[in-house]
Scaffold this motif. Structure first.
Motif, PDB file in Angstrom:
ATOM      1  N   VAL A  40      45.800  63.166 -46.594  1.00 30.08           N
ATOM      2  CA  VAL A  40      44.680  62.990 -45.670  1.00 30.08           C
ATOM      3  C   VAL A  40      43.738  64.190 -45.745  1.00 30.08           C
ATOM      4  N   VAL A  41      44.313  65.391 -45.859  1.00 22.17           N
ATOM      5  CA  VAL A  41      43.480  66.591 -46.012  1.00 22.17           C
ATOM      6  C   VAL A  41      42.660  66.500 -47.294  1.00 22.17           C
ATOM      7  N   GLY A  42      43.296  66.064 -48.379  1.00 23.47           N
ATOM      8  CA  GLY A  42      42.577  65.924 -49.643  1.00 23.47           C
ATOM      9  C   GLY A  42      41.432  64.925 -49.558  1.00 23.47           C
ATOM     10  N   LEU A  43      41.678  63.803 -48.870  1.00 24.66           N
ATOM     11  CA  LEU A  43      40.593  62.832 -48.681  1.00 24.66           C
ATOM     12  C   LEU A  43      39.446  63.444 -47.882  1.00 24.66           C
ATOM     13  N   ALA A  44      39.783  64.214 -46.855  1.00 22.17           N
ATOM     14  CA  ALA A  44      38.749  64.820 -46.011  1.00 22.17           C
ATOM     15  C   ALA A  44      37.898  65.823 -46.783  1.00 22.17           C
ATOM     16  N   LEU A  45      38.489  66.483 -47.783  1.00 23.10           N
ATOM     17  CA  LEU A  45      37.717  67.452 -48.569  1.00 23.10           C
ATOM     18  C   LEU A  45      36.575  66.790 -49.326  1.00 23.10           C
ATOM     19  N   GLY A  46      36.684  65.480 -49.526  1.00 24.23           N
ATOM     20  CA  GLY A  46      35.588  64.781 -50.182  1.00 24.23           C
ATOM     21  C   GLY A  46      34.293  64.813 -49.387  1.00 24.23           C
ATOM     22  N   PHE A  47      34.405  64.979 -48.061  1.00 23.02           N
ATOM     23  CA  PHE A  47      33.196  65.031 -47.241  1.00 23.02           C
ATOM     24  C   PHE A  47      32.360  66.279 -47.535  1.00 23.02           C
ATOM     25  N   LEU A  48      32.990  67.329 -48.071  1.00 24.42           N
ATOM     26  CA  LEU A  48      32.232  68.532 -48.413  1.00 24.42           C
ATOM     27  C   LEU A  48      31.174  68.245 -49.483  1.00 24.42           C
ATOM     28  N   MET A  49      31.446  67.274 -50.342  1.00 28.26           N
ATOM     29  CA  MET A  49      30.522  66.971 -51.425  1.00 28.26           C
ATOM     30  C   MET A  49      29.243  66.301 -50.940  1.00 28.26           C
ATOM     31  N   SER A  50      29.315  65.693 -49.762  1.00 29.77           N
ATOM     32  CA  SER A  50      28.137  64.964 -49.264  1.00 29.77           C
ATOM     33  C   SER A  50      27.109  65.879 -48.614  1.00 29.77           C
ATOM     34  N   GLN A  51      27.434  67.169 -48.477  1.00 25.98           N
ATOM     35  CA  GLN A  51      26.494  68.097 -47.854  1.00 25.98           C
ATOM     36  C   GLN A  51      25.382  68.482 -48.838  1.00 25.98           C
ATOM     37  N   PRO A  52      24.127  68.520 -48.392  1.00 26.81           N
ATOM     38  CA  PRO A  52      23.040  68.908 -49.294  1.00 26.81           C
ATOM     39  C   PRO A  52      23.217  70.344 -49.787  1.00 26.81           C
ATOM     40  N   THR A  53      22.847  70.583 -51.024  1.00 24.14           N
ATOM     41  CA  THR A  53      22.910  71.929 -51.582  1.00 24.14           C
ATOM     42  C   THR A  53      21.671  72.716 -51.144  1.00 24.14           C
ATOM     43  N   PRO A  54      21.687  74.049 -51.264  1.00 24.74           N
ATOM     44  CA  PRO A  54      20.493  74.835 -50.912  1.00 24.74           C
ATOM     45  C   PRO A  54      19.252  74.397 -51.673  1.00 24.74           C
ATOM     46  N   GLU A  55      19.412  74.045 -52.950  1.00 28.66           N
ATOM     47  CA  GLU A  55      18.264  73.592 -53.740  1.00 28.66           C
ATOM     48  C   GLU A  55      17.705  72.283 -53.196  1.00 28.66           C
ATOM     49  N   GLN A  56      18.561  71.405 -52.738  1.00 31.57           N
ATOM     50  CA  GLN A  56      18.107  70.133 -52.172  1.00 31.57           C
ATOM     51  C   GLN A  56      17.418  70.357 -50.828  1.00 31.57           C
ATOM     52  N   LEU A  57      17.950  71.254 -50.020  1.00 33.05           N
ATOM     53  CA  LEU A  57      17.336  71.544 -48.722  1.00 33.05           C
ATOM     54  C   LEU A  57      15.967  72.209 -48.877  1.00 33.05           C
ATOM     55  N   SER A  58      15.812  72.989 -49.926  1.00 31.60           N
ATOM     56  CA  SER A  58      14.530  73.678 -50.138  1.00 31.60           C
ATOM     57  C   SER A  58      13.479  72.779 -50.774  1.00 31.60           C
ATOM     58  N   GLY A  59      13.879  71.587 -51.225  1.00 32.90           N
ATOM     59  CA  GLY A  59      12.933  70.656 -51.824  1.00 32.90           C
ATOM     60  C   GLY A  59      12.775  70.820 -53.318  1.00 32.90           C
ATOM     61  N   HIS A  60      13.519  71.734 -53.936  1.00 34.00           N
ATOM     62  CA  HIS A  60      13.412  71.913 -55.378  1.00 34.00           C
ATOM     63  C   HIS A  60      14.103  70.786 -56.147  1.00 34.00           C
ATOM     64  N   VAL A  61      15.034  70.119 -55.494  1.00 37.71           N
ATOM     65  CA  VAL A  61      15.715  68.970 -56.101  1.00 37.71           C
ATOM     66  C   VAL A  61      15.512  67.782 -55.177  1.00 37.71           C
ATOM     67  N   VAL A  62      14.941  66.700 -55.702  1.00 37.53           N
ATOM     68  CA  VAL A  62      14.685  65.507 -54.900  1.00 37.53           C
ATOM     69  C   VAL A  62      15.444  64.330 -55.496  1.00 37.53           C
ATOM     70  N   GLY A  63      15.660  63.319 -54.653  1.00 36.18           N
ATOM     71  CA  GLY A  63      16.339  62.122 -55.117  1.00 36.18           C
ATOM     72  C   GLY A  63      17.852  62.243 -55.135  1.00 36.18           C
ATOM     73  N   THR A  64      18.376  63.382 -54.680  1.00 32.50           N
ATOM     74  CA  THR A  64      19.816  63.610 -54.685  1.00 32.50           C
ATOM     75  C   THR A  64      20.213  64.311 -53.389  1.00 32.50           C
ATOM     76  N   VAL A  65      21.282  63.840 -52.772  1.00 35.76           N
ATOM     77  CA  VAL A  65      21.812  64.463 -51.558  1.00 35.76           C
ATOM     78  C   VAL A  65      23.319  64.677 -51.749  1.00 35.76           C
ATOM     79  N   GLY A  66      23.715  65.938 -51.901  1.00 33.03           N
ATOM     80  CA  GLY A  66      25.113  66.252 -52.138  1.00 33.03           C
ATOM     81  C   GLY A  66      25.384  66.502 -53.605  1.00 33.03           C
ATOM     82  N   ALA A  67      26.570  67.050 -53.899  1.00 30.55           N
ATOM     83  CA  ALA A  67      26.928  67.360 -55.282  1.00 30.55           C
ATOM     84  C   ALA A  67      28.420  67.634 -55.386  1.00 30.55           C
ATOM     85  N   HIS A  68      28.945  67.419 -56.601  1.00 23.51           N
ATOM     86  CA  HIS A  68      30.330  67.796 -56.876  1.00 23.51           C
ATOM     87  C   HIS A  68      30.453  69.295 -57.090  1.00 23.51           C
TER      88      HIS A  68
END
Length: 342
Positions: free
Chosen positions: A156-184
């Motif tokens: 269950v802990v391992g499954l929950a760690l997958g939610f970390l990937m859905s968080q926007p990266t700093p580049e996505q939040l700054s607008g330098h990367v568009v069309g993508t939300v989250g990353a491996h």
């Protein structure tokens, strides 16, 4: 331990994943498209293998439950349904030549990714229900009981760690990367240099490592318990024949496994590749390995199994052979000897 009929929906899901695996393998052979640096059919293949093994293990675990069988049936059915939706959407996006995860390019892509997010959340909640049921289920073998409990919890802990990937990266939040939300990946963009077979990032952190490692505690720990039980049967004169020893070994291994999941999560969040650890990570890994080894040795340092005594080193000539017969007390034996002489 009694095993009833395997959970139906999970069993059919495993069969479906086998079909997806075959189709994806054919796709790898005939379709040369590449998406985010990887062959486009590699993702559905990996998901089919991983979720298929996960579902097969759950089907077996649910079959040994005595308590909460109705709840467990529904939880297993929800997991099968949610996983089916996720894999189906991955295949749909592969056919379209689009990313399935983190895709925000169009409203349709974003909607599919949102549905996938909901299915993952539902799958995780159902996994929590199964883990709670497993903690309430005692089994004849204590080592297997705790292996299943810890395997479910860490899974269950391992499954929950997958939610970390859905968080926007700093580049996505700054607008330098568009069309993508989250990353491996952490510290490097997805699709860069990667390790063979797994596809994990080779030059930066990758959260999929902790996600995969934690999720499959569900298989590793019960298999360890079964292996210890089998070894005890083959070597009944060793300490493994003591159920308490096997239970302690499983507990130590579970703690070490959770430590490993924590370690690779911490390493990934620091943007560090699995194959390129820094001195701090190596120190933490060495400390974890030493703690696991110490715990294993302590678990083995127990009295011999109940009902067994160490083999005597007395020479045969120092022992008197006493013929089989009724047991007599010393006084009674002396009386019998006196009667014979008389």
């Amino acid at each position: 331990m009694p095993v009833r009929e395997l959970h139906g929906p999970l069993k059919y899901f495993v069969v479906a994943m086998a079909v997806v695996g075959v189709v994806s393998t054919v796709g790898l052979a005939v379709d040369d498209r590449v998406l985010v640096g990887m062959p486009i059919w590699e993702k559905p293949l990996k998901f089919a293998l991983s979720l298929g093994v996960y579902a097969a293990t759950l089907a077996w675990m649910l079959s040994i439950l005595d308590r909460g069988r109705r709840i467990s049936w529904w939880a297993g059915t929800v997991i099968a349904a949610a996983s089916s939706v996720e894999v189906a959407l991955i295949v749909v996006q592969v056919v379209r030549g689009k990313r399935s995860h983190f895709n925000d390019e169009t409203a349709f892509d974003a909607a599919l990714y949102a549905v996938m997010g909901v299915t993952v959340a539902v799958l995780w909640l159902a996994g929590v229900v199964v883990a709670v049921l497993m903690f309430r289920q005692p089994l004849p073998d204590r080592a297997t009981t705790w292996a299943i409990r810890f395997g479910s919890g860490i899974g269950v802990v391992g499954l929950a760690l997958g939610f970390l990937m859905s968080q926007p990266t700093p580049e996505q939040l700054s607008g330098h990367v568009v069309g993508t939300v989250g990353a491996h990946s952490v510290g490097v963009p997805d699709g860069g240099p990667h390790l063979p077979l797994t596809g994990w990032a080779a030059t930066g952190g990758d959260l999929r490592i902790a996600h995969f490692t934690g999720m499959h505690a569900l298989q590793v720990l019960p298999l360890l318990a079964l292996a210890l039980t089998a070894a005890a049967g083959r070597h009944p004169d060793t300490r493994l024949a003591d159920p308490a020893v096997r239970t302690r070994l499983v507990i130590v291994a579970s703690a070490g496994y959770l430590g490993l999941v924590t370690l690779v999560t911490w390493q990934a969040l620091r943007g560090q590749a699995l194959v390129d650890p820094d001195p701090l990570t190596l120190t933490a890994a060495s400390t974890l390995a030493l703690a696991w080894l110490t715990g294993t040795l302590l678990a083995l340092r127990l009295p011999p199994p109940h009902g067994k005594t160490p083999r005597s080193h007395t020479h045969p000539r120092d022992t008197e052979h006493v013929p089989a017969g009724p047991t007599t007390r010393p006084g009674e034996r002396a009386s019998h000897l006196h009667d014979r002489v008389s």
